[in-house]
Design a protein around this motif. Structure first.
Motif, PDB file in Angstrom:
ATOM      1  N   MET A   1      -0.191  -0.527  -3.486  1.00  0.00           N
ATOM      2  CA  MET A   1      -0.118   0.755  -2.841  1.00  0.00           C
ATOM      3  C   MET A   1       0.860   1.673  -3.584  1.00  0.00           C
ATOM      4  SD  MET A   1       0.447   1.344   1.153  1.00  0.00           S
ATOM      5  CE  MET A   1       0.842   2.895   1.840  1.00  0.00           C
ATOM      6  N   CYS A   2       1.933   1.130  -4.096  1.00  0.00           N
ATOM      7  CA  CYS A   2       2.916   1.929  -4.829  1.00  0.00           C
ATOM      8  C   CYS A   2       2.835   1.652  -6.321  1.00  0.00           C
ATOM      9  CB  CYS A   2       4.318   1.647  -4.297  1.00  0.00           C
ATOM     10  SG  CYS A   2       4.565   2.185  -2.599  1.00  0.00           S
ATOM     11  N   ASP A   3       1.720   1.116  -6.779  1.00  0.00           N
ATOM     12  CA  ASP A   3       1.474   0.849  -8.198  1.00  0.00           C
ATOM     13  C   ASP A   3       2.555  -0.010  -8.851  1.00  0.00           C
ATOM     14  OD1 ASP A   3      -0.915   2.309  -8.175  1.00  0.00           O
ATOM     15  OD2 ASP A   3       0.159   4.191  -8.509  1.00  0.00           O
ATOM     16  N   GLY A   4       3.092  -0.957  -8.103  1.00  0.00           N
ATOM     17  CA  GLY A   4       4.082  -1.863  -8.664  1.00  0.00           C
ATOM     18  C   GLY A   4       5.480  -1.286  -8.769  1.00  0.00           C
ATOM     19  N   ASN A   5       5.682  -0.068  -8.306  1.00  0.00           N
ATOM     20  CA  ASN A   5       6.992   0.562  -8.367  1.00  0.00           C
ATOM     21  C   ASN A   5       7.825   0.052  -7.195  1.00  0.00           C
ATOM     22  OD1 ASN A   5       9.215   2.316  -8.065  1.00  0.00           O
ATOM     23  ND2 ASN A   5       8.093   3.990  -9.057  1.00  0.00           N
ATOM     24  N   LEU A   6       8.813  -0.799  -7.496  1.00  0.00           N
ATOM     25  CA  LEU A   6       9.600  -1.416  -6.436  1.00  0.00           C
ATOM     26  C   LEU A   6      10.402  -0.397  -5.637  1.00  0.00           C
ATOM     27  CD1 LEU A   6      10.844  -4.681  -8.192  1.00  0.00           C
ATOM     28  CD2 LEU A   6       8.950  -4.377  -6.594  1.00  0.00           C
ATOM     29  N   ARG A   7      10.924   0.607  -6.310  1.00  0.00           N
ATOM     30  CA  ARG A   7      11.701   1.632  -5.608  1.00  0.00           C
ATOM     31  C   ARG A   7      10.827   2.372  -4.595  1.00  0.00           C
ATOM     32  NH1 ARG A   7      16.494   4.784  -7.692  1.00  0.00           N
ATOM     33  NH2 ARG A   7      16.723   6.478  -6.197  1.00  0.00           N
ATOM     34  N   SER A   8       9.621   2.725  -4.991  1.00  0.00           N
ATOM     35  CA  SER A   8       8.701   3.411  -4.090  1.00  0.00           C
ATOM     36  C   SER A   8       8.273   2.500  -2.944  1.00  0.00           C
ATOM     37  CB  SER A   8       7.466   3.901  -4.839  1.00  0.00           C
ATOM     38  OG  SER A   8       7.823   4.901  -5.762  1.00  0.00           O
ATOM     39  N   THR A   9       8.089   1.232  -3.240  1.00  0.00           N
ATOM     40  CA  THR A   9       7.705   0.265  -2.216  1.00  0.00           C
ATOM     41  C   THR A   9       8.795   0.141  -1.163  1.00  0.00           C
ATOM     42  OG1 THR A   9       6.385  -0.971  -3.813  1.00  0.00           O
ATOM     43  CG2 THR A   9       7.022  -2.130  -1.801  1.00  0.00           C
ATOM     44  N   ILE A  10      10.035   0.015  -1.595  1.00  0.00           N
ATOM     45  CA  ILE A  10      11.150  -0.106  -0.663  1.00  0.00           C
ATOM     46  C   ILE A  10      11.292   1.168   0.161  1.00  0.00           C
ATOM     47  CG2 ILE A  10      13.661  -0.319  -0.499  1.00  0.00           C
ATOM     48  CD1 ILE A  10      13.444  -2.264  -2.918  1.00  0.00           C
ATOM     49  N   LYS A  11      11.150   2.314  -0.486  1.00  0.00           N
ATOM     50  CA  LYS A  11      11.236   3.592   0.223  1.00  0.00           C
ATOM     51  C   LYS A  11      10.144   3.682   1.289  1.00  0.00           C
ATOM     52  CE  LYS A  11      11.547   8.563  -0.519  1.00  0.00           C
ATOM     53  NZ  LYS A  11      11.570   9.651  -1.489  1.00  0.00           N
ATOM     54  N   ALA A  12       8.928   3.273   0.950  1.00  0.00           N
ATOM     55  CA  ALA A  12       7.826   3.302   1.905  1.00  0.00           C
ATOM     56  C   ALA A  12       8.090   2.360   3.072  1.00  0.00           C
ATOM     57  CB  ALA A  12       6.513   2.936   1.211  1.00  0.00           C
ATOM     58  N   LEU A  13       8.644   1.193   2.797  1.00  0.00           N
ATOM     59  CA  LEU A  13       8.965   0.246   3.866  1.00  0.00           C
ATOM     60  C   LEU A  13      10.055   0.791   4.785  1.00  0.00           C
ATOM     61  CD1 LEU A  13       8.874  -3.112   1.885  1.00  0.00           C
ATOM     62  CD2 LEU A  13       7.280  -2.370   3.674  1.00  0.00           C
ATOM     63  N   ILE A  14      11.055   1.437   4.222  1.00  0.00           N
ATOM     64  CA  ILE A  14      12.125   2.025   5.032  1.00  0.00           C
ATOM     65  C   ILE A  14      11.563   3.127   5.919  1.00  0.00           C
ATOM     66  CG2 ILE A  14      14.221   3.434   4.933  1.00  0.00           C
ATOM     67  CD1 ILE A  14      15.003   1.757   2.425  1.00  0.00           C
ATOM     68  N   MET A  15      10.698   3.954   5.366  1.00  0.00           N
ATOM     69  CA  MET A  15      10.102   5.040   6.147  1.00  0.00           C
ATOM     70  C   MET A  15       9.232   4.486   7.275  1.00  0.00           C
ATOM     71  SD  MET A  15       9.230   7.724   3.083  1.00  0.00           S
ATOM     72  CE  MET A  15       8.347   8.842   4.145  1.00  0.00           C
ATOM     73  N   ALA A  16       8.465   3.449   6.984  1.00  0.00           N
ATOM     74  CA  ALA A  16       7.626   2.833   8.012  1.00  0.00           C
ATOM     75  C   ALA A  16       8.494   2.220   9.108  1.00  0.00           C
ATOM     76  CB  ALA A  16       6.719   1.772   7.392  1.00  0.00           C
ATOM     77  N   ASN A  17       9.587   1.586   8.713  1.00  0.00           N
ATOM     78  CA  ASN A  17      10.492   0.982   9.677  1.00  0.00           C
ATOM     79  C   ASN A  17      11.115   2.051  10.574  1.00  0.00           C
ATOM     80  OD1 ASN A  17      11.846  -1.434  10.659  1.00  0.00           O
ATOM     81  ND2 ASN A  17      13.696  -0.482   9.861  1.00  0.00           N
ATOM     82  N   GLU A  18      11.534   3.170   9.999  1.00  0.00           N
ATOM     83  CA  GLU A  18      12.108   4.263  10.785  1.00  0.00           C
ATOM     84  C   GLU A  18      11.094   4.805  11.787  1.00  0.00           C
ATOM     85  OE1 GLU A  18      13.561   7.085   7.937  1.00  0.00           O
ATOM     86  OE2 GLU A  18      15.320   5.865   7.466  1.00  0.00           O
ATOM     87  N   TYR A  19       9.843   4.929  11.357  1.00  0.00           N
ATOM     88  CA  TYR A  19       8.789   5.402  12.253  1.00  0.00           C
ATOM     89  C   TYR A  19       8.615   4.433  13.425  1.00  0.00           C
ATOM     90  CZ  TYR A  19       4.133   6.255  14.093  1.00  0.00           C
ATOM     91  OH  TYR A  19       3.081   6.478  14.931  1.00  0.00           O
TER      92      TYR A  19
END
Length: 48
Positions: A1-19
């Motif tokens: 989903m984030c094309d292997g970009n770990l920073r983007s993956t972590i950011k997406a997980l944090i945003m999902a968690n906040e939601y």
């Protein structure tokens, strides 16, 4: 989903968690106020 970009993956997980935390707080407030959410048909079928 984030094309292997770990920073983007972590950011997406944090945003999902906040939601999800916000949604949980809203549901807890509704329950405390006596507004129990109705069960959805998909939840009932999962229990069967």
């Amino acid at each position: 989903m984030c094309d292997g970009n770990l920073r983007s993956t972590i950011k997406a997980l944090i945003m999902a968690n906040e939601y999800l935390e916000t949604e949980l707080e809203e549901l807890q407030a509704a329950i405390a106020a006596g507004c129990v959410p109705a069960r959805t048909s998909h939840t009932e079928s999962d229990a069967a």
